[in-house]
Design an enzyme around this catalytic site. Structure first.
Site, PDB file in Angstrom:
ATOM      1  CD  GLU A 256      -4.343   3.832  -1.828  1.00 46.54           C
ATOM      2  OE1 GLU A 256      -4.748   4.583  -0.596  1.00 46.54           O
ATOM      3  OE2 GLU A 256      -5.148   4.113  -2.619  1.00 46.54           O
TER       4      GLU A 256
ATOM      5  CG  ASN B 157      -4.427  11.262  -6.085  1.00 49.33           C
ATOM      6  OD1 ASN B 157      -3.623  11.267  -7.229  1.00 49.33           O
ATOM      7  ND2 ASN B 157      -5.225   9.690  -5.822  1.00 49.33           N
TER       8      ASN B 157
ATOM      9  CG  ASP C 217      -3.660   8.413 -12.829  1.00 58.27           C
ATOM     10  OD1 ASP C 217      -4.216   7.746 -12.039  1.00 58.27           O
ATOM     11  OD2 ASP C 217      -4.457   8.801 -13.767  1.00 58.27           O
TER      12      ASP C 217
ATOM     13  CG  ASP D 117      -2.064   1.090   1.198  1.00 57.86           C
ATOM     14  OD1 ASP D 117      -3.021   0.809   0.440  1.00 57.86           O
ATOM     15  OD2 ASP D 117      -1.633   2.009   1.411  1.00 57.86           O
TER      16      ASP D 117
END
Length: 460
Positions: A353, A318, A327, A310
């Site tokens: 993620e 983000n 991305d 993770d």
């Protein structure tokens, strides 16, 4: 008294008679009409001048080949226009239409014009096979060499235009064009066969055998043209073996077209199947395919370690840098881990993620060392987005089959618990699952009061 039948030995020579005696049965009539027809055919085939082409019309075969190649060419054109990714269909369409013109010229040989019906016709036959060869090269993503495409037609043209012996002798022409077509056919078979390593389409092996056998069979025209030369008649060769090979060429045209269309269909199905198993953003396996492959391994072998990854503080990435930067981080992370995978390992994106890796040959100690190396490699990544550098770290939870068994759900729950512990301990670290810790986490979740939404509370 025996029955006498006077049968012509050849449709081309009705004056020639051959007596056949059929004795009457002691208590019955003569043989039935079907037996009589069979005897007539056998007598005809024994005649001095009867050949197989009296039964098989070479010109008719050429016309049938012309019609079939035109139809297949139309289908190939439709396939190519529908999806330009099928570039091989474009070459095969051109091959079929060139072959159509070739067979049309062959069918018109009784009318004369040898420069067109013989010279140009055979040049087009060579072009048809060279374009077909180019199509199979493109199909398997191999380079197409213009010199190879032109080699066959140029060799034929030079032999026909500058060698009076080849131009004037039908058997010499048969030898030259047979060499060209046989070489292209065997080469196609070899390319198709080699493609099995990268793409195991069901029809690939059968297609390779088919083209190889055609090349070998067609090359047999060479010794036959030397040992039992064909005769000229009505502008074309007349011989029992020449008619048989013309029939084989017609069958080959039909089967080659079927093989091409089936290979395109199988390629399309394979691409759709692969797309359904692949994560669109990162290009690695998706959650469903990972579950399927890992469960299949666990059914056969009770060993291995599951790792859950993770990315730390990904929501902040983000929010700060934007979703395009997020991305880019996911792509770079997936590429970094993929480059470090060992043989047999399965790697996928679970969603968001979160990623997963199954190491089938690693026990917990080996997997922990491998995961730590991956964590360090990820921490060393420097990802640039719009001129800004983004730092990345990852937390990893491990659970091994030796401790938690081969049930995937239990293994996943244990690895997920270890990942949660790594997050709680400060992130950017590797944690292994322990049975006691898993039970404690499970008990803690059971003791937590259920969280209801406002709407549900009001309804209760």
């Amino acid at each position: 008294m025996p029955w006498k039948w006077w049968l012509p030995s050849s449709p081309a020579d009705p004056a020639f008679k051959h007596p056949v005696s059929i004795r009457r049965r002691a208590s019955g009539p003569p043989f039935c009409l079907r037996s009589l027809q069979a005897l007539r055919l056998a007598s005809s085939l024994c005649g001095e001048r009867v050949l197989i082409e009296d039964v098989i019309s070479i010109s008719t075969l050429m016309i049938c080949t012309f019609l079939s190649t035109v139809v297949v060419g139309i289908f190939m054109l439709q396939v190519w226009l529908t999806d330009r990714r099928h570039a091989a269909a474009g070459y095969w369409c051109l091959s079929m239409w060139v072959g159509s013109a070739c067979t049309l010229f062959f069918a018109l040989r009784p009318m004369g014009f040898p420069l067109l019906t013989v010279g140009l016709g055979n040049a087009l036959a060579a072009f048809g096979y060279s374009f077909m060869w180019a199509g199979f090269r493109v199909f398997d993503r191999r380079p197409v060499y213009l010199s190879v495409v032109l080699a066959g037609p140029i060799l034929w043209s030079l032999a026909y235009l500058f060698s009076p012996y080849v131009a004037g002798d039908v058997n010499a022409r048969i030898v030259v064009i047979s060499v060209i077509i046989s070489v292209y056919s065997v080469w196609m078979a070899w390319d198709i066969w080699r493609g099995r390593k990268g793409e195991r389409l069901p029809t690939r092996t059968l297609s390779a055998v088919f083209f190889f056998s055609h090349g070998i069979v067609y090359s047999m025209r060479i010794p036959l043209a030397i040992i039992t030369p064909a005769e000229m008649g009505h502008g074309t060769a007349y011989s029992a073996w020449f008619a048989i090979f013309s029939l084989e060429l017609f069958a080959h045209t039909i089967l080659a077209a079927v093989a091409m269309l089936v290979l395109i269909k199988e390629r399309g199905e394979a691409l759709y199947r692969e797309a359904s198993r692949t994560d669109a953003l990162t290009g690695i396996a998706n959650r469903g395919s990972f579950f399927e492959d890992t469960r299949a391994h666990l059914e056969d072998r009770n060993e291995g370690t599951l790792m859950i990854f993770d990315l730390d503080r990904f929501k902040a990435i983000n929010d700060t840098h934007g979703h395009v930067a997020g991305d880019a981080v996911l792509k770079h992370f997936a590429a970094r881990i993929s480059a470090s995978l060992e043989e047999g390992m399965l790697f996928c994106r679970f969603g968001g993620e979160e990623f997963a890796l199954f190491a089938p040959l690693h026990d917990m100690t080996q997997a922990e060392q491998f995961a730590e190396r991956l964590r360090q490699e990820v921490a060393a990544l420097n990802i640039l987005s719009e001129g800004r550098e983004i730092g990345v770290s990852v937390s990893i939870g491990l659970a091994d089959v030796a401790t938690f068994g081969a049930d995937f759900d239990r293994l996943h729950s244990a690895a997920d618990g270890a990942l949660y512990a790594a997050k709680e301990a400060g992130r950017n670290r590797v944690m292994r699952a322990a049975p006691a810790a898993v039970l404690a986490g499970f008990a803690e979740r059971l003791c937590r009061p259920p969280v209801h939404s406002a709407g549900v509370a009001a309804a209760g």
